[in-house]
Design a protein around this motif. Sequence first.
Motif, mmCIF file in Angstrom:
data_model
loop_
_atom_site.group_PDB
_atom_site.id
_atom_site.type_symbol
_atom_site.label_atom_id
_atom_site.label_comp_id
_atom_site.label_asym_id
_atom_site.label_seq_id
_atom_site.Cartn_x
_atom_site.Cartn_y
_atom_site.Cartn_z
ATOM 1 N N GLU A 1 -18.743 6.276 19.242
ATOM 2 C CA GLU A 1 -19.212 7.513 18.652
ATOM 3 C C GLU A 1 -20.715 7.541 19.145
ATOM 4 O O GLU A 1 -21.131 8.465 19.320
ATOM 5 C CB GLU A 1 -19.092 7.262 17.163
ATOM 6 N N GLU A 2 -21.252 6.321 19.424
ATOM 7 C CA GLU A 2 -22.687 6.227 19.467
ATOM 8 C C GLU A 2 -23.250 6.470 20.810
ATOM 9 O O GLU A 2 -24.506 5.898 21.169
ATOM 10 C CB GLU A 2 -23.415 5.150 18.602
ATOM 11 N N ASP B 1 -26.249 2.586 12.462
ATOM 12 C CA ASP B 1 -25.441 3.179 13.558
ATOM 13 C C ASP B 1 -25.803 2.340 14.673
ATOM 14 O O ASP B 1 -24.827 1.936 15.627
ATOM 15 C CB ASP B 1 -25.684 4.560 13.504
ATOM 16 N N ASP C 1 -15.927 3.359 16.482
ATOM 17 C CA ASP C 1 -16.739 3.932 15.505
ATOM 18 C C ASP C 1 -17.302 2.524 14.781
ATOM 19 O O ASP C 1 -17.042 2.139 13.963
ATOM 20 C CB ASP C 1 -15.928 4.657 14.533
ATOM 21 N N LEU D 1 -20.002 2.406 12.873
ATOM 22 C CA LEU D 1 -20.273 2.598 11.358
ATOM 23 C C LEU D 1 -19.795 3.674 11.012
ATOM 24 O O LEU D 1 -20.335 4.825 11.076
ATOM 25 C CB LEU D 1 -21.821 2.146 11.033
ATOM 26 N N ASP D 2 -18.537 3.970 10.113
ATOM 27 C CA ASP D 2 -17.972 4.903 9.759
ATOM 28 C C ASP D 2 -18.442 5.248 8.379
ATOM 29 O O ASP D 2 -18.420 4.331 7.459
ATOM 30 C CB ASP D 2 -16.525 4.987 9.869
#
Length: 324
Positions: free
Chosen positions: A84-85, A61, A103, A105-106
């Motif tokens: 997201e991170e 991630d 995102d 890494l989904d």
Amino acid sequence: MKRLHQFLREQHTSPELIELIDTLLVACKEVAYLLKQGALAGILGSAGAENIQGETQKKLDVLSNDLLKKTLLSCSLVKGIASEEEDFPVAGNPNGKYLVTFDPLDGSSNIDVNVSVGTIFSILQAPTDLAGDDESAFLQQGSKQVAAGYVLYGPSNILVMTTGKGTHMFTLANTGDFFLTRELVQVPVTTKEFAINMSNQRFWEHAMQSYVDDMLKGEEGPLAKRYNMRWVASMVAEVHRILTRGGIFMYPYDYREPKKPGKLRLMYEGNPMSFLIEQAGGLSTNAYTHIMGIQPKGIHERVAVVLGSKEEVNIALDYHRRLA
Ligand code: AHG
Ligand code: MN
Ligand code: MN
Ligand code: MN
């Protein structure tokens, strides 16, 4: 076989947007390379930190986020990014033309068990009067997206994207080129396949419980169809299946966290996936209304998701209209 560049030029995509997509894909190809190495590169497992979502971050991630952030912010077209991170947006070139949410890494709970994951991205026009790290610059309805897509890291590495002129699929060759492998994808209108995490059933709204109960009754039930179920726990893999053979994917509102309508995030999961699905003739809703019509209030805002084959999503909407 047609290369991505040639296809985008034939679609009259602006040179700047082609440059931005190219830049983003440089990072995605690097992520694909890292994933292929997996344990050999010592990059599996937890990073030991928690993100703003309250999730324990995987090493990948963080690695994929840092790669995408660094690569995108090195592009003069990027005024800012949101991830997201990342707790907050990060500014790029003050004169940049675009904002990018992603995102990195989904489906990252699948990393350590070697199941498909992906990168999801959404590209917006950057408002000239707002800074690239000003959250309000990003709070645009999904209908305003300039482009959106994902790279699915699976047996093949596949880019699926739209610039508002249909949804198209490109497969990554060993040469590093993406070749057009499916043009103008169309989601089948009907389906017998649904995707939902059944373990949350007791937390759903009554309408969702009733709809899924009726699907499980099969041919004898009111929906008179023998449904099949799939759940990969990678939204990218679920959406790719639905773009390929139809289906309905649901991560509904649940009462585990009443303040948060479901697990998925509007700006870098709900909106980009909705753009792809609706450009392919499917429907993408929060069980009541089009996701791309929702006015965002925060970059990490959650959204319930019910998307896929048009006829089946309309059945789910009908349950929610009648039973809400
Ligand atoms: P992410 O890995 O980016 O946090 O997203 C995971 C999401 C989505 O990809 C998937 O559909 C869903 O979480 C799976 O949720 P459960 O683990 O609750 O099944
Ligand atoms: Mn996550
Ligand atoms: Mn995700
Ligand atoms: Mn993620």
